[in-house]
Design an enzyme around this catalytic site. Sequence first.
Site, PDB file in Angstrom:
ATOM      1  CE1 TYR A  58     -12.067   5.730  11.101  1.00 38.92           C
ATOM      2  CE2 TYR A  58     -12.784   6.674  13.192  1.00 38.92           C
ATOM      3  CZ  TYR A  58     -11.909   6.659  12.118  1.00 38.92           C
ATOM      4  OH  TYR A  58     -10.881   7.564  12.054  1.00 38.92           O
ATOM      5  CG  ASP A  69     -14.229   1.510  19.455  1.00 37.83           C
ATOM      6  OD1 ASP A  69     -14.344   2.373  20.350  1.00 37.83           O
ATOM      7  OD2 ASP A  69     -13.764   1.756  18.319  1.00 37.83           O
ATOM      8  CE  LYS A 116     -15.824  10.245  18.124  1.00 33.46           C
ATOM      9  NZ  LYS A 116     -15.659   9.015  17.389  1.00 33.46           N
TER      10      LYS A 116
HETATM   11  C1  PLP Z   1     -14.322   8.426  16.766  1.00 33.25           C
HETATM   12  C2  PLP Z   1     -14.097   6.969  16.967  1.00 33.25           C
HETATM   13  C3  PLP Z   1     -12.814   6.423  17.172  1.00 33.25           C
HETATM   14  C4  PLP Z   1     -11.569   7.248  16.997  1.00 33.25           C
HETATM   15  O1  PLP Z   1     -11.450   8.230  17.951  1.00 33.25           O
HETATM   16  P1  PLP Z   1     -10.425   9.461  17.656  1.00 33.25           P
HETATM   17  O2  PLP Z   1     -10.463  10.228  18.935  1.00 33.25           O
HETATM   18  O3  PLP Z   1     -11.014  10.202  16.493  1.00 33.25           O
HETATM   19  O4  PLP Z   1      -9.122   8.862  17.372  1.00 33.25           O
HETATM   20  C5  PLP Z   1     -12.709   5.097  17.491  1.00 33.25           C
HETATM   21  N1  PLP Z   1     -13.792   4.317  17.613  1.00 33.25           N
HETATM   22  C6  PLP Z   1     -15.043   4.791  17.418  1.00 33.25           C
HETATM   23  C7  PLP Z   1     -16.206   3.876  17.596  1.00 33.25           C
HETATM   24  C8  PLP Z   1     -15.235   6.127  17.071  1.00 33.25           C
HETATM   25  O5  PLP Z   1     -16.458   6.583  16.819  1.00 33.25           O
END
Ligand code: PLP
Length: 432
Positions: free
Chosen positions: A144, A239, A267
């Site tokens: 994701y 990511d 995050k």
């Molecule tokens: C949460 C998440 C995103 C997206 O971040 P948002 O701030 O919700 O747009 C992208 N990559 C990973 C691995 C994530 O867990």
Amino acid sequence: MTDITFDKSRILFEKASKVIPGGVNSPVRYFQPYPFFVESANGSRLFTNDGNVLIDYCLGYGSVFLGHGNQQIGSEIKSQIDKGNLFCAPTEKETQLAEICSKIIPCAEMVRIMNTGAEATMHSIRLARAFTRKTKIIKFEGGYHGAFDYVLNKAGSGTAEQEYSDGILTESASKTITVPYNDIESLQSVIDNEQNHNDIACIIVEPVMANTGLILPEKDYLNSIRNLTKQNNIVLIFDEVVTGFRLALGGASEFLGIKPDIATFAKTLGNGYPISLIAGRREILLGLAPSGSVYQASTFAGNPISVTAALKTLEILIDEKNTIYPKVARTCDKLVEAVRNMVQDKNIDVIVNSIGSMFQLFFSDKIIRNYYSVKSSNTKLFMDMFRILLTKGVFIPPSPFETCFISTQHNEEDLEKTLDAYETALSKVKNY
Ligand SMILES: *Cc1c(COP(=O)(O)O)cnc(C)c1O
């Protein structure tokens, strides 16, 4: 302990559903029959509008690493509020944040600050396409990277049941190739396929998968990806939106000793305040406007409130890294080991994956190493367990396609209560 109930939340949810689609502002927050509403949070705990106290293992999907309502961050923010909260002109603090990040993130020669994880990954992909002058991208099944068109193919998390979201052009989706994680031959054959050859701009990967349950990279897997990308002039994007600053100060890249070309963070960076960034090789990042021709812009990017939150969060993490990272890992190990012993005693087929301060449990008798192994685990039993845990005051993310997180504020008492709740939940689901 008697089961807690959420009667006030039901009323609030009914009201919300009349004006907010599905009653929530992000779909993963919904679960059947209705989500609970939160009034406040502190440390490891959420306080619901029903008057319930929940031990939180969701933590803003991993964001709130230092616990809810951190006082040190809060007081910095309060004094920043008095000085103004949006200038749309550069501030010294932005440079300070970029300087600190370029010291602690292994691949960071330059840094661009944004607001959300999705923004960071979206612009990384655009940068990679511009830099390589190639069009296709590779992502992993169950990976994701945010809710935008390039990456919603087999995207795990809240979309785990869909191939890709409605409303996305097939022309766009067809430029995104998905491959199974932990399977280097599949990746190699996609790269070698003559339809794709010389047209793969980037590979985007969560170095530790955290949005399709928790899945660890097998030995040498990420190293092999690193080698393949170098040999084929493909930009490697880590990511690190979940793993950044959480697995180690320098993220998974430091933890696993692998340097991508670009990495994205969000995050934990702001401990719950909205802020994200792209870090990476200078020659690639200089592609961003106004130094280059890849357009990326945002009104709120680098706003002083979010930047202040990130500066204080990183200051705490840097000062206390020698105690914080071992402490959260120890708490996580203790919890995981106790749960593993529980399932052995009860003779149920459960697999627990964990790394650092992250863990997830799957009802399965096979090792969990990719998207399909999570899909073929017993997800119904997982949701039954989720609901029992909740009635016992323990909140984990409401899906097996997510990861549970530990904060620095989870203590012995939390651990004891949590294990009692798992004991009850696992005893009950065993009899289903
Ligand atoms: C949460 C998440 C995103 C997206 O971040 P948002 O701030 O919700 O747009 C992208 N990559 C990973 C691995 C994530 O867990």
